[in-house]
Each structure stands twice: as structure tokens, then as C-alpha cells.
Scaffold this active site. Structure first.
Site, PDB file in Angstrom:
ATOM      1  N   THR A   1      -6.510 -11.979   7.436  1.00  0.00           N
ATOM      2  CA  THR A   1      -7.129 -13.443   8.762  1.00  0.00           C
ATOM      3  C   THR A   1      -6.760 -14.635   7.940  1.00  0.00           C
ATOM      4  O   THR A   1      -6.721 -15.009   6.828  1.00  0.00           O
ATOM      5  CB  THR A   1      -8.386 -13.405   9.124  1.00  0.00           C
TER       6      THR A   1
ATOM      7  N   ARG B   1     -12.751 -19.999  14.841  1.00  0.00           N
ATOM      8  CA  ARG B   1     -13.899 -20.349  15.575  1.00  0.00           C
ATOM      9  C   ARG B   1     -15.177 -20.292  15.064  1.00  0.00           C
ATOM     10  O   ARG B   1     -16.211 -21.702  15.878  1.00  0.00           O
ATOM     11  CB  ARG B   1     -13.977 -18.530  15.933  1.00  0.00           C
TER      12      ARG B   1
ATOM     13  N   ASP C   1     -13.309  -9.826   9.209  1.00  0.00           N
ATOM     14  CA  ASP C   1     -15.100  -9.323   8.831  1.00  0.00           C
ATOM     15  C   ASP C   1     -15.871  -7.886   9.797  1.00  0.00           C
ATOM     16  O   ASP C   1     -16.326  -6.928   9.373  1.00  0.00           O
ATOM     17  CB  ASP C   1     -15.992 -10.337   8.650  1.00  0.00           C
TER      18      ASP C   1
ATOM     19  N   VAL D   1       0.599  -1.498   0.578  1.00  0.00           N
ATOM     20  CA  VAL D   1      -0.244  -0.007   0.053  1.00  0.00           C
ATOM     21  C   VAL D   1       0.771   1.616   0.151  1.00  0.00           C
ATOM     22  O   VAL D   1       0.700   2.398  -0.511  1.00  0.00           O
ATOM     23  CB  VAL D   1      -1.157   0.243   0.755  1.00  0.00           C
TER      24      VAL D   1
ATOM     25  N   ASP E   1      -7.973 -17.473   9.068  1.00  0.00           N
ATOM     26  CA  ASP E   1      -9.019 -18.583   9.499  1.00  0.00           C
ATOM     27  C   ASP E   1      -9.457 -18.869   7.391  1.00  0.00           C
ATOM     28  O   ASP E   1     -10.602 -19.567   7.620  1.00  0.00           O
ATOM     29  CB  ASP E   1     -10.600 -17.420  10.084  1.00  0.00           C
TER      30      ASP E   1
ATOM     31  N   ARG F   1      -8.766  -5.270  18.912  1.00  0.00           N
ATOM     32  CA  ARG F   1     -10.038  -4.903  18.804  1.00  0.00           C
ATOM     33  C   ARG F   1     -10.709  -3.813  19.828  1.00  0.00           C
ATOM     34  O   ARG F   1     -10.477  -3.828  20.544  1.00  0.00           O
ATOM     35  CB  ARG F   1     -10.043  -6.588  19.103  1.00  0.00           C
TER      36      ARG F   1
ATOM     37  N   SER G   1      -0.871 -45.654  15.590  1.00  0.00           N
ATOM     38  CA  SER G   1      -1.100 -44.449  16.131  1.00  0.00           C
ATOM     39  C   SER G   1      -2.359 -43.317  15.715  1.00  0.00           C
ATOM     40  O   SER G   1      -2.126 -43.930  14.268  1.00  0.00           O
ATOM     41  CB  SER G   1       0.070 -43.363  16.261  1.00  0.00           C
TER      42      SER G   1
HETATM   43  O1  F6P Z   1      -9.331 -14.989  13.997  1.00  0.00           O
HETATM   44  C1  F6P Z   1      -8.610 -14.262  13.858  1.00  0.00           C
HETATM   45  C2  F6P Z   1      -8.050 -15.835  14.907  1.00  0.00           C
HETATM   46  O2  F6P Z   1      -6.848 -16.059  15.022  1.00  0.00           O
HETATM   47  C3  F6P Z   1      -8.981 -16.810  14.982  1.00  0.00           C
HETATM   48  O3  F6P Z   1      -9.200 -17.937  14.202  1.00  0.00           O
HETATM   49  C4  F6P Z   1      -9.079 -16.483  16.637  1.00  0.00           C
HETATM   50  O4  F6P Z   1     -10.427 -18.131  17.120  1.00  0.00           O
HETATM   51  C5  F6P Z   1      -9.248 -15.736  17.111  1.00  0.00           C
HETATM   52  O5  F6P Z   1      -8.262 -14.434  15.839  1.00  0.00           O
HETATM   53  C6  F6P Z   1      -8.411 -15.828  18.472  1.00  0.00           C
HETATM   54  O6  F6P Z   1      -8.469 -14.710  18.866  1.00  0.00           O
HETATM   55  P1  F6P Z   1      -7.638 -13.288  20.004  1.00  0.00           P
HETATM   56  O7  F6P Z   1      -6.058 -13.478  19.848  1.00  0.00           O
HETATM   57  O8  F6P Z   1      -8.482 -12.539  20.642  1.00  0.00           O
HETATM   58  O9  F6P Z   1      -6.894 -14.779  21.010  1.00  0.00           O
END
Ligand code: F6P
Length: 328
Positions: free
Chosen positions: A130, A176, A107, A27, A132, A76, A220
């Protein structure tokens, strides 16, 4: 007519992901290439509400393409969910003469950007960062490829000790609400069973599968469990259940946790981040706003931010079938 863009603010927000620095670098350098100013906003929306800004030049982002985490830090923010918080953020952006924003995150980050755009008609462009891989409008999010490689490397190591002791390991991975990491890394690491939130297999099927595995001569086993899996409350509860119902197994649990978010990004993530950063800045300069940059069929495309936030990614059913066949 849209206001001419002379200065772009860039920030990272939400859970950090490897490759975010490569996106910031892209960027900043695309702004420099087009002779416009770029300002780094620290700690996501938290820093925006405090005016925690720093001008970034092409040289400010030297030697960060290979580093994990985010040089702009992340957070956050609860306060940004309030109109008072957003007003504060807006006044700092105006004071600093910032004309548009590039938001790198997931998101939650994009939802904040959408509301902000609606309230203040402020141009925003999202870049999905992310681990995820749960954002609609892109086949891959920045950080996902690095994370699945980290998981595979960790499971390979767990496999060594699991097979030495003839043990069953439950390995919990992040995700999550979605099972992309579990499914892909599980197949890549040759897991015997993969438990994801999208498919509630139930405990009976798990027990059946483990019995079949044992009967087929495996000594295993590795079961990869996504954080958001619906069977049982958590991975330790799964262990307790197997301890009680299948005493022939010696069970251990490994929660991989935040190591999945760190480390040097893979080449794939670095290239993806570089491509997305260019597209984000050039789209803003073209007068576009309220989009997210994504990669679809290896082309960099824009998706309406609202769709990116509301749409749901789907699990790869073919991969689910491959995983089933591989557990034979
Ligand atoms: O959204 C990314 C993530 O790593 C998820 O996979 C996980 O559930 C969450 O963030 C963990 O968040 P924190 O770092 O706030 O514990």
C-alpha cells in the site's frame, strides 16, 4: 501436524501499489524454486469467490518487475465480508487444491485473511502492499517509496509555477488516516507547511505560519495536506479560508490523487518486494501461518497478522521537528 504445502495461491487486493508486480513475481519464482505450484487469483477476494484462477510458472512473470499496477488486478470486495462469500471462496480453493495463500495488500486485505483463517483454518501469509505506509510491523510497505518520489517530482514542478506567480499552493496528497506520505514528501520537497491527520495544528497556527513565511521574505509557498488532515473539511475549504482571511495571498489547489498510485516502482520497492515474496513463501513452507512479512531495521521479519491489523504506525516525530525547523 501441518498439511504439506504443494500449491500456493497469490493475490493482490485493495488499493494497488507500485511494486505489487515485483512481489507477485517473487512469490511465483520462489514457488518454482522450491518445486511447488503457484496459482494467481485475479481481482482479490472477488476473483477468489468466482474461481478466477490461473496457474503461474516462473515464465508467466517475465518482464513485470518494472511495471506499476498489478497484473493480477485488484478489488475491494463487499461480498467477502459475508460468511456466504467466504464459503464460496473456500470451496473454490479446495477444488483447485490450493493449500495456502499469500495476500498482498493493506489492513483490509489482512483482516479478510484473518477471518478466513479463523473460519477454515486455511494457512495465510500477508505482504504489505500500500502506498500509505500505514501497516504495523514493517518500516516500509511496498509502493510507499515510489509514491513519495512521485509526489516530490510533482511538487518540484508545482514549485516552478508557484514561484513564477508568487502563489500559495495547497497540494493534497493521499493518506486517508495517516500522514506518512505528506510528511516525508513534504520535507523532501521543501514544503513550507505540512498538515497531517496525526497533528491537528488548527487554522490559527496555519495562518500564523503563513504570515511568518511572508514576513521572512518568501514570495511563494507550498502547503502539503494529507487527505485525512483534520483542519477543515477538505483542501478547498482551506483555500476558501485563506482567501477570506489573507487576501494578500493568491491561492491555488492541486489534488495529486491517483497518479500517486501509478508508475514504475523505484529500485527500493522492487528489492523490498522481492525480499518479502521469498520470505512469505518460505515461511508457509516452514509451516507458519497467520503472519505478515515486514522489514524492520533492514531485516525481513514476521509479525502476527492480528498485530499488523490492530497496531498503529506512529508518525516520525524527529521528522516533524525537522520540518518545523526547515520552515524557518
Ligand atoms: O489505501 C491506499 C489509498 O490510495 C489511500 O491513500 C486513498 O485514500 C485510497 O486508497 C483511495 O482509494 P480508491 O482508489 O478506492 O479511491
Amino acid at each position: 501436524m501441518n498439511k504439506k504445502i504443494n500449491k500456493i495461491g497469490v493475490m493482490t487486493s485493495g488499493g494497488d501499489a507500485p511494486g505489487m508486480n515485483a512481489a507477485i513475481r517473487s512469490v511465483v519464482r520462489t514457488c518454482a524454486y522450491h518445486n511447488i505450484e503457484c496459482v494467481g487469483i485475479y481481482r482479490g477476494y472477488e476473483g477468489m469467490m468466482e474461481g478466477d484462477f490461473k496457474t503461474l510458472t516462473a515464465r508467466s512473470v517475465n518482464h513485470i518487475i518494472h511495471t506499476g499496477g498489478t497484473v493480477l488486478k485488484s478489488a475491494r470486495s463487499e461480498e467477502f465480508r459475508t460468511i456466504e462469500g467466504r464459503k464460496k471462496a473456500h470451496s473454490y480453493l479446495i477444488k483447485e487444491n490450493i493449500d495456502a495463500l499469500v495476500l498482498i495488500g493493506g489492513d483490509g486485505t489482512f483482516t479478510g485473511g484473518l477471518i478466513f483463517n479463523e473460519e477454515f483454518n486455511f494457512p495465510v501469509m500477508g505482504i504489505p502492499g500500500t502506498i500509505d505506509n500505514d501497516i504495523f510491523g514493517t518500516n516500509f510497505t511496498i509502493g510507499y517509496d515510489t509514491a513519495i518520489n512521485t509526489v516530490v517530482e510533482a511538487i518540484d514542478k508545482i514549485r516552478d509555477t508557484a514561484s513564477s506567480h508568487k502563489r500559495l499552493f495547497f497540494v493534497e496528497v493521499m493518506g486517508r488516516d495517516v500522514g506518512h506520505i505528506a510528511l516525508n514528501a513534504g520535507v523532501g520537497a521543501g514544503a513550507e507547511e505540512i498538515l497531517i491527520p496525526e497533528e491537528d495544528l488548527g487554522l490559527d497556527r496555519l495562518v500564523e505560519s503563513l504570515k511568518r513565511s511572508k514576513a521572512s521574505g518568501k514570495s511563494s509557498s507550498i502547503v502539503v495536506v494529507a487527505e485525512g488532515d483534520k483542519i477543515g473539511k477538505n483542501v478547498f475549504e482551506l483555500k476558501d479560508y485563506i482567501d477570506e482571511n489573507m487576501p494578500e495571498y493568491d491561492v491555488r489547489v492541486t489534488v495529486l490523487g491517483h497518479i500517486q498510485r501509478g508508475g514504475s516502482p523505484t529500485c527500493f520497492d522492487r528489492v523490498l518486494a522481492s525480499r518479502m515474496g521469498v520470505k512469505a513463501v518460505e515461511s508457509l513452507l516452514d509451516g507458519k501461518s497467520n503472519y505478515m512479512v515486514g522489514i524492520l531495521d533492514n531485516k525481513i521479519e514476521l509479525t502476527a497478522l492480528e498485530k499488523a491489523v490492530k497496531g498503529k504506525t506512529e508518525i516520525n516525530l524527529e521528522l516533524l521537528r525537522v520540518s518545523d525547523i526547515m520552515t524557518t
